[in-house]
Design an enzyme around this catalytic site. Sequence first.
Site, PDB file in Angstrom:
ATOM      1  N   LYS A 206      -4.198  25.411 -34.333  1.00 19.19           N
ATOM      2  CA  LYS A 206      -5.356  26.279 -34.618  1.00 19.19           C
ATOM      3  C   LYS A 206      -4.907  27.640 -35.151  1.00 19.19           C
ATOM      4  O   LYS A 206      -5.351  28.686 -34.685  1.00 19.19           O
ATOM      5  CB  LYS A 206      -6.254  26.412 -33.395  1.00 19.19           C
ATOM      6  CG  LYS A 206      -6.772  25.064 -32.896  1.00 19.19           C
ATOM      7  CD  LYS A 206      -7.734  25.210 -31.752  1.00 19.19           C
ATOM      8  CE  LYS A 206      -8.194  23.875 -31.197  1.00 19.19           C
ATOM      9  NZ  LYS A 206      -7.140  23.127 -30.457  1.00 19.19           N
TER      10      LYS A 206
HETATM   11  O1  LIG Z   1     -13.097  21.106 -30.794  1.00 18.07           O
HETATM   12  C1  LIG Z   1     -12.024  20.877 -30.243  1.00 18.07           C
HETATM   13  C2  LIG Z   1     -10.815  21.110 -30.852  1.00 18.07           C
HETATM   14  C3  LIG Z   1      -9.664  20.780 -30.201  1.00 18.07           C
HETATM   15  N1  LIG Z   1      -9.693  20.240 -28.958  1.00 18.07           N
HETATM   16  C4  LIG Z   1      -8.410  19.870 -28.339  1.00 18.07           C
HETATM   17  O2  LIG Z   1      -8.371  18.440 -28.223  1.00 18.07           O
HETATM   18  C5  LIG Z   1      -7.816  18.074 -26.960  1.00 18.07           C
HETATM   19  C6  LIG Z   1      -8.864  17.401 -26.105  1.00 18.07           C
HETATM   20  O3  LIG Z   1      -8.322  17.076 -24.858  1.00 18.07           O
HETATM   21  P1  LIG Z   1      -9.102  16.156 -23.761  1.00 18.07           P
HETATM   22  O4  LIG Z   1      -8.183  16.206 -22.594  1.00 18.07           O
HETATM   23  O5  LIG Z   1      -9.225  14.777 -24.334  1.00 18.07           O
HETATM   24  O6  LIG Z   1     -10.414  16.794 -23.498  1.00 18.07           O
HETATM   25  C7  LIG Z   1      -7.260  19.357 -26.370  1.00 18.07           C
HETATM   26  O7  LIG Z   1      -5.943  19.537 -26.842  1.00 18.07           O
HETATM   27  C8  LIG Z   1      -8.153  20.425 -26.953  1.00 18.07           C
HETATM   28  O8  LIG Z   1      -7.534  21.676 -27.027  1.00 18.07           O
HETATM   29  C9  LIG Z   1     -10.886  20.016 -28.351  1.00 18.07           C
HETATM   30  O9  LIG Z   1     -10.969  19.516 -27.219  1.00 18.07           O
HETATM   31  N2  LIG Z   1     -12.036  20.341 -29.010  1.00 18.07           N
END
Ligand SMILES: O=c1ccn([C@@H]2O[C@H](COP(=O)(O)O)[C@@H](O)[C@H]2O)c(=O)[nH]1
Length: 269
Positions: free
Chosen positions: A93
């Site tokens: 990001k």
């Molecule tokens: O909109 C967003 C952008 C990035 N993320 C990232 O994806 C993963 C989600 O992790 P989970 O454990 O499956 O919830 C995490 O690295 C976030 O920083 C997001 O969730 N939403």
Amino acid sequence: MQYSQLSALIRQKQSMLCVGLDSDLHHIPAHLLRSPDPIFEFNKQIIDATYPYAVAYKPNLAFYEALGARGWDSLARTMEYMPKDVFRIADAKRGDIGNTAALYARTFFETLHFDAVTLSPYMGKDSITPFLEYPDKWVIVLARTSNAGGADFQELKLQDGRHLYEAVIQKSSQWSSHERMMYVVGATQSEAIRHIRQLIPKHFLLVPGVGAQGGDLRAVLQYGSNEHGGLLINSSRGIIYASNGQDFAQVASKVAQALQEEIKQIMQW
Ligand SMILES: O=c1ccn([C@@H]2O[C@H](COP(=O)(O)O)[C@@H](O)[C@H]2O)c(=O)[nH]1
């Protein structure tokens, strides 16, 4: 990796699954803490266990940077180990002025050999284009994120009635083609996925938010898929922390397999 190769990989594995490597010393199984590089050991076993079901892996940089130099070593080792025939995303990001962006691009594409990096669009075109100078590498621009606070700015209405996230997509998609750019849209935002798919029929969407954040997989696939696949569906905690015992890799494998099968069944492959 090129667009056609990513699309072929999805067809071959009958999967759109992206495994998120949000690997945290406080959550990995205790027995791994005895190894010289616990985060790498964890990632290695997760990759081995999920590789048959995944087309992409997405380490989130926060989890590595938090550990300082040790974290960077673990990430570099993970990238050396990661198979070359999967799509490798740095969830970083980033977003900064051009000369700084060029250094970020070098970090993720030349030093760490990622295929793609997530970018914030807030600083505009010259913060994105340095990443597009690398042939076969991708940028993944934040559009409508999965978190509740994503609405604060992304859903602001412009004078012409568009949401800010729509303007971001319409403007930034002119900077390169669908073969080099993707967008992040949260699985929790199924209406936005439907709308975005109409705006950009060919682009891939990186969709985090199934699993731990409760996004609706069926709606994601129904609204977001296209004839090339068009989706990379990320799950991090739901897979990698499905068990924190000695069996963590086997359990992660089972959860990844179940998600891949669900995707396959909904897509009617
Ligand atoms: O909109 C967003 C952008 C990035 N993320 C990232 O994806 C993963 C989600 O992790 P989970 O454990 O499956 O919830 C995490 O690295 C976030 O920083 C997001 O969730 N939403």
